[in-house]
Design an enzyme around this catalytic site. Structure first.
Site, PDB file in Angstrom:
ATOM      1  N   TYR A  31       0.097  -1.409 -12.256  1.00 51.66           N
ATOM      2  CA  TYR A  31      -1.329  -1.490 -12.604  1.00 51.66           C
ATOM      3  C   TYR A  31      -1.598  -0.858 -13.971  1.00 51.66           C
ATOM      4  O   TYR A  31      -2.636  -0.240 -14.183  1.00 51.66           O
ATOM      5  CB  TYR A  31      -2.194  -0.864 -11.496  1.00 51.66           C
ATOM      6  CG  TYR A  31      -1.897  -1.473 -10.140  1.00 51.66           C
ATOM      7  CD1 TYR A  31      -2.314  -2.768  -9.859  1.00 51.66           C
ATOM      8  CD2 TYR A  31      -1.142  -0.802  -9.183  1.00 51.66           C
ATOM      9  CE1 TYR A  31      -2.006  -3.368  -8.643  1.00 51.66           C
ATOM     10  CE2 TYR A  31      -0.823  -1.392  -7.966  1.00 51.66           C
ATOM     11  CZ  TYR A  31      -1.264  -2.670  -7.700  1.00 51.66           C
ATOM     12  OH  TYR A  31      -0.954  -3.257  -6.507  1.00 51.66           O
ATOM     13  N   GLU A  35       4.620  -5.943   1.664  1.00 50.72           N
ATOM     14  CA  GLU A  35       4.221  -6.381   0.325  1.00 50.72           C
ATOM     15  C   GLU A  35       3.963  -5.218  -0.622  1.00 50.72           C
ATOM     16  O   GLU A  35       2.836  -5.024  -1.078  1.00 50.72           O
ATOM     17  CB  GLU A  35       2.913  -7.183   0.424  1.00 50.72           C
ATOM     18  CG  GLU A  35       2.964  -8.385   1.309  1.00 50.72           C
ATOM     19  CD  GLU A  35       1.599  -9.070   1.428  1.00 50.72           C
ATOM     20  OE1 GLU A  35       0.555  -8.411   1.241  1.00 50.72           O
ATOM     21  OE2 GLU A  35       1.593 -10.263   1.702  1.00 50.72           O
ATOM     22  N   PRO A  36       4.967  -4.444  -0.951  1.00 50.62           N
ATOM     23  CA  PRO A  36       4.732  -3.331  -1.863  1.00 50.62           C
ATOM     24  C   PRO A  36       4.635  -3.804  -3.309  1.00 50.62           C
ATOM     25  O   PRO A  36       5.390  -4.687  -3.723  1.00 50.62           O
ATOM     26  CB  PRO A  36       5.984  -2.474  -1.680  1.00 50.62           C
ATOM     27  CG  PRO A  36       7.052  -3.464  -1.325  1.00 50.62           C
ATOM     28  CD  PRO A  36       6.375  -4.574  -0.562  1.00 50.62           C
ATOM     29  N   GLY A  37       3.723  -3.230  -4.054  1.00 57.54           N
ATOM     30  CA  GLY A  37       3.661  -3.473  -5.497  1.00 57.54           C
ATOM     31  C   GLY A  37       3.990  -2.173  -6.209  1.00 57.54           C
ATOM     32  O   GLY A  37       5.049  -1.991  -6.797  1.00 57.54           O
ATOM     33  N   ARG A  38       3.060  -1.221  -6.064  1.00 59.88           N
ATOM     34  CA  ARG A  38       3.195   0.079  -6.708  1.00 59.88           C
ATOM     35  C   ARG A  38       4.554   0.742  -6.425  1.00 59.88           C
ATOM     36  O   ARG A  38       5.195   1.262  -7.327  1.00 59.88           O
ATOM     37  CB  ARG A  38       2.068   0.993  -6.185  1.00 59.88           C
ATOM     38  CG  ARG A  38       1.962   2.329  -6.883  1.00 59.88           C
ATOM     39  CD  ARG A  38       0.932   3.231  -6.176  1.00 59.88           C
ATOM     40  NE  ARG A  38      -0.289   2.526  -5.858  1.00 59.88           N
ATOM     41  CZ  ARG A  38      -1.308   2.364  -6.689  1.00 59.88           C
ATOM     42  NH1 ARG A  38      -1.265   2.894  -7.878  1.00 59.88           N
ATOM     43  NH2 ARG A  38      -2.379   1.684  -6.323  1.00 59.88           N
ATOM     44  N   GLY A  69       0.795  -1.229   0.000  1.00 61.61           N
ATOM     45  CA  GLY A  69       0.000   0.000   0.000  1.00 61.61           C
ATOM     46  C   GLY A  69       0.823   1.272   0.000  1.00 61.61           C
ATOM     47  O   GLY A  69       0.265   2.371  -0.018  1.00 61.61           O
ATOM     48  N   CYS A 125     -14.683   3.347 -27.553  1.00 61.39           N
ATOM     49  CA  CYS A 125     -15.995   3.953 -27.750  1.00 61.39           C
ATOM     50  C   CYS A 125     -16.770   4.009 -26.438  1.00 61.39           C
ATOM     51  O   CYS A 125     -17.726   3.269 -26.221  1.00 61.39           O
ATOM     52  CB  CYS A 125     -16.754   3.208 -28.830  1.00 61.39           C
ATOM     53  SG  CYS A 125     -16.015   3.567 -30.420  1.00 61.39           S
ATOM     54  N   GLU A 126     -16.301   4.845 -25.556  1.00 60.64           N
ATOM     55  CA  GLU A 126     -16.982   5.155 -24.303  1.00 60.64           C
ATOM     56  C   GLU A 126     -16.555   6.559 -23.907  1.00 60.64           C
ATOM     57  O   GLU A 126     -15.381   6.903 -24.028  1.00 60.64           O
ATOM     58  CB  GLU A 126     -16.533   4.199 -23.177  1.00 60.64           C
ATOM     59  CG  GLU A 126     -16.848   2.762 -23.460  1.00 60.64           C
ATOM     60  CD  GLU A 126     -17.394   2.019 -22.257  1.00 60.64           C
ATOM     61  OE1 GLU A 126     -17.792   2.675 -21.251  1.00 60.64           O
ATOM     62  OE2 GLU A 126     -17.431   0.792 -22.325  1.00 60.64           O
ATOM     63  N   TYR A 166     -10.451   4.691 -11.568  1.00 62.63           N
ATOM     64  CA  TYR A 166     -10.313   5.322 -10.249  1.00 62.63           C
ATOM     65  C   TYR A 166     -10.349   6.843 -10.326  1.00 62.63           C
ATOM     66  O   TYR A 166     -10.170   7.508  -9.292  1.00 62.63           O
ATOM     67  CB  TYR A 166      -8.977   4.934  -9.604  1.00 62.63           C
ATOM     68  CG  TYR A 166      -8.674   3.459  -9.546  1.00 62.63           C
ATOM     69  CD1 TYR A 166      -9.523   2.566  -8.877  1.00 62.63           C
ATOM     70  CD2 TYR A 166      -7.525   2.950 -10.136  1.00 62.63           C
ATOM     71  CE1 TYR A 166      -9.220   1.224  -8.813  1.00 62.63           C
ATOM     72  CE2 TYR A 166      -7.211   1.604 -10.071  1.00 62.63           C
ATOM     73  CZ  TYR A 166      -8.067   0.741  -9.410  1.00 62.63           C
ATOM     74  OH  TYR A 166      -7.754  -0.586  -9.343  1.00 62.63           O
TER      75      TYR A 166
HETATM   76  C1  LIG Z   1      -2.416  -5.494  -4.123  1.00 63.72           C
HETATM   77  C2  LIG Z   1      -1.832  -6.061  -2.898  1.00 63.72           C
HETATM   78  C3  LIG Z   1      -0.645  -5.555  -2.372  1.00 63.72           C
HETATM   79  C4  LIG Z   1       0.125  -4.417  -2.988  1.00 63.72           C
HETATM   80  O1  LIG Z   1      -0.506  -3.199  -3.003  1.00 63.72           O
HETATM   81  P1  LIG Z   1       0.321  -1.898  -3.459  1.00 63.72           P
HETATM   82  O2  LIG Z   1      -0.599  -0.782  -3.216  1.00 63.72           O
HETATM   83  O3  LIG Z   1       0.634  -2.074  -4.921  1.00 63.72           O
HETATM   84  O4  LIG Z   1       1.555  -1.843  -2.643  1.00 63.72           O
HETATM   85  C5  LIG Z   1      -0.120  -6.165  -1.241  1.00 63.72           C
HETATM   86  N1  LIG Z   1      -0.755  -7.197  -0.651  1.00 63.72           N
HETATM   87  C6  LIG Z   1      -1.907  -7.714  -1.127  1.00 63.72           C
HETATM   88  C7  LIG Z   1      -2.531  -8.853  -0.433  1.00 63.72           C
HETATM   89  C8  LIG Z   1      -2.487  -7.151  -2.250  1.00 63.72           C
HETATM   90  O5  LIG Z   1      -3.648  -7.658  -2.713  1.00 63.72           O
END
Ligand SMILES: *Cc1c(COP(=O)(O)O)cnc(C)c1O
Length: 431
Positions: free
Chosen positions: A384, A285-288, A243, A355-356, A328
């Site tokens: 994403y 657990e970072p993604g972004r 997050g 087409c939206e 979003y």
């Molecule tokens: C999507 C997700 C994340 C990562 O979220 P980010 O905002 O990209 O850091 C971490 N843990 C779980 C379980 C998720 O579903």
């Protein structure tokens, strides 16, 4: 403030042209066509290292679980495998890709929601660690297999995020297990013979302040304390989820990483000792945070349409390619890759080919005066972006390129018209 404030050191302008880690964006667009996602390997590595090293200053037993859904390209996974990352996977497909990229199962944590029995079997066969999202999921799992280790996703009742859809804890959230049931989950698992345990939360996405992480961690740790007391369960890991936000608007301030680490780990260490929780690993657990600003979406201006009310730039990337603005209402910084030195003197809506009416990448965006054929670079498109793209309107998905130190390679071919037929069958009576 201009969107150019969001350029990072790998995105440089030279003679008015955007260079991506030493590679001309115009050359990439020419060679691979647009729309095109461009990923900067060095930036991914740098983001990972900055985060890991900051956390490690406070605690030895820290692991980063890169959240694959942000960007599941095999090359991205391989880069992070090489960095020593682990993987947060939310589907069997992500487990499959992570294994293909070289992650061993002990470095993969699966956190799914609404998980089917056959998917549970796949996870068990893959030998990844399972983080359960409901009592039902746990019961169904234990019916055919008792894993050595299990983790439980807790709803800490505190959520946060950049959009309602991205808040993944709290009263109305479908994710995680509420406290009373959490106790029951560990009791069931222990009685079944599970011997090793983790505990998990993930409260939302795109969070730029430290407070929500602290409040939620406080709650999670107090629940861990209760499980420890009532059931004498010892935690091998405590996973505080992802997050971590990244600024998308020029006026937004980045998450204060030092403060995040200092306060979060400070709290963690204090409570772990106070609650007698042993020496658990700390996972996040970072993604972004890892991939967002390492990605640029190049898109060409096809057409300019001036109406009595608006000026539209019709580009070749719509919400089939980048859905965040439509889904979003997200803001993505945009620069003009072939006019980097030009002053912003016009206001445009940047519209895709779908087409939206909602197919807009930007509204009322200040940009230089644009001509048809100009190349736009949508920044912060590494997370994403491709992973949420689709073939909607029967548009083949675009390609992806990886750049490093002035070199580049295609890491995903652009789809073609035949891709639209893939998997389709025509029944005998229509042939
Ligand atoms: C999507 C997700 C994340 C990562 O979220 P980010 O905002 O990209 O850091 C971490 N843990 C779980 C379980 C998720 O579903």
């Amino acid at each position: 403030m201009s969107d150019k404030a969001l350029l990072n050191p790998y995105l440089e302008s030279s003679d008015g042209i955007l260079y991506i880690d030493g590679v001309s964006s115009l050359e990439l667009a020419e060679k691979f066509d647009t729309p095109l996602y461009v990923l900067v390997e060095n930036r991914i590595r740098e983001n990972y290292r900055r985060l890991y090293q900051t956390l490690r200053r406070y605690y030895e037993k820290v692991r980063i679980y890169y959240s694959a859904k942000a960007n599941t390209n095999l090359s991205v996974l391989k880069i992070l495998e090489g960095e020593g990352s682990c993987i947060d996977a939310v589907s069997p497909g992500e487990v499959f890709l992570a294994l293909k990229a070289g992650f061993t199962p002990d470095r993969i944590l699966f956190t799914g929601t609404s998980v089917r029995d056959d998917e549970l079997k796949f996870l068990v066969e893959s030998e990844v660690t399972i983080n359960v999202d409901s009592l039902s999921q746990l019961r169904r799992l234990l019916k055919f297999h008792v894993p050595e280790i299990i983790s439980v996703r807790v709803n800490p009742e505190i959520g946060a995020g950049h959009h309602e859809h991205c808040i993944t804890a709290g009263r109305n959230s479908k994710f995680g297990i509420w406290e009373e049931d959490v106790v029951e989950a560990y009791r069931l698992a222990r009685e079944a013979g599970v011997s090793r345990f983790g505990i998990h939360m993930h409260i939302g996405s795109g969070i730029l302040t430290v407070e929500p992480f602290i409040l939620a961690a406080e709650k999670l740790l107090s629940i861990a304390h209760r499980i420890r007391r009532e059931l004498d369960v010892k935690f091998e890991f405590i996973d505080l989820g992802g997050g971590l936000g990244v600024p998308y608007r020029p006026e937004e301030k980045p998450l204060d990483l030092d403060l995040y680490a200092e306060r979060l780990l400070g709290l963690f260490l204090k409570r772990v000792s106070e609650y007698d929780l042993g020496e658990p690993w700390l996972f996040i657990e970072p993604g972004r945070y890892i991939v967002c600003d390492a990605g640029v979406l190049l898109t060409r201006v096809n057409t300019i349409k001036v109406t009595p009310y608006r000026k539209f730039l019709g580009v070749d990337a719509g919400f089939n390619t980048l859905i965040r603005p439509a889904m979003y209402g997200s803001y993505h910084p945009i620069v003009v890759a072939n006019k980097m030195d030009w002053r912003n003197e016009e206001t445009y809506d940047v519209a895709g080919p779908i087409c939206e009416s909602g197919d807009l990448l930007a509204r009322d965006r200040r940009l230089p005066r644009i001509s048809e054929g100009d190349l736009l670079a949508v920044l912060n498109a590494g997370a994403y972006g491709f992973s949420m793209s689709s073939q909607y309107n029967s548009r083949p998905r675009c390609g992806e390129v990886l750049v490093k130190d002035g070199r580049y390679a295609l890491i995903r071919r652009r789809e073609n018209l035949n891709s639209l037929l893939s998997g389709q069958e025509v029944p005998s009576w229509l042939r």
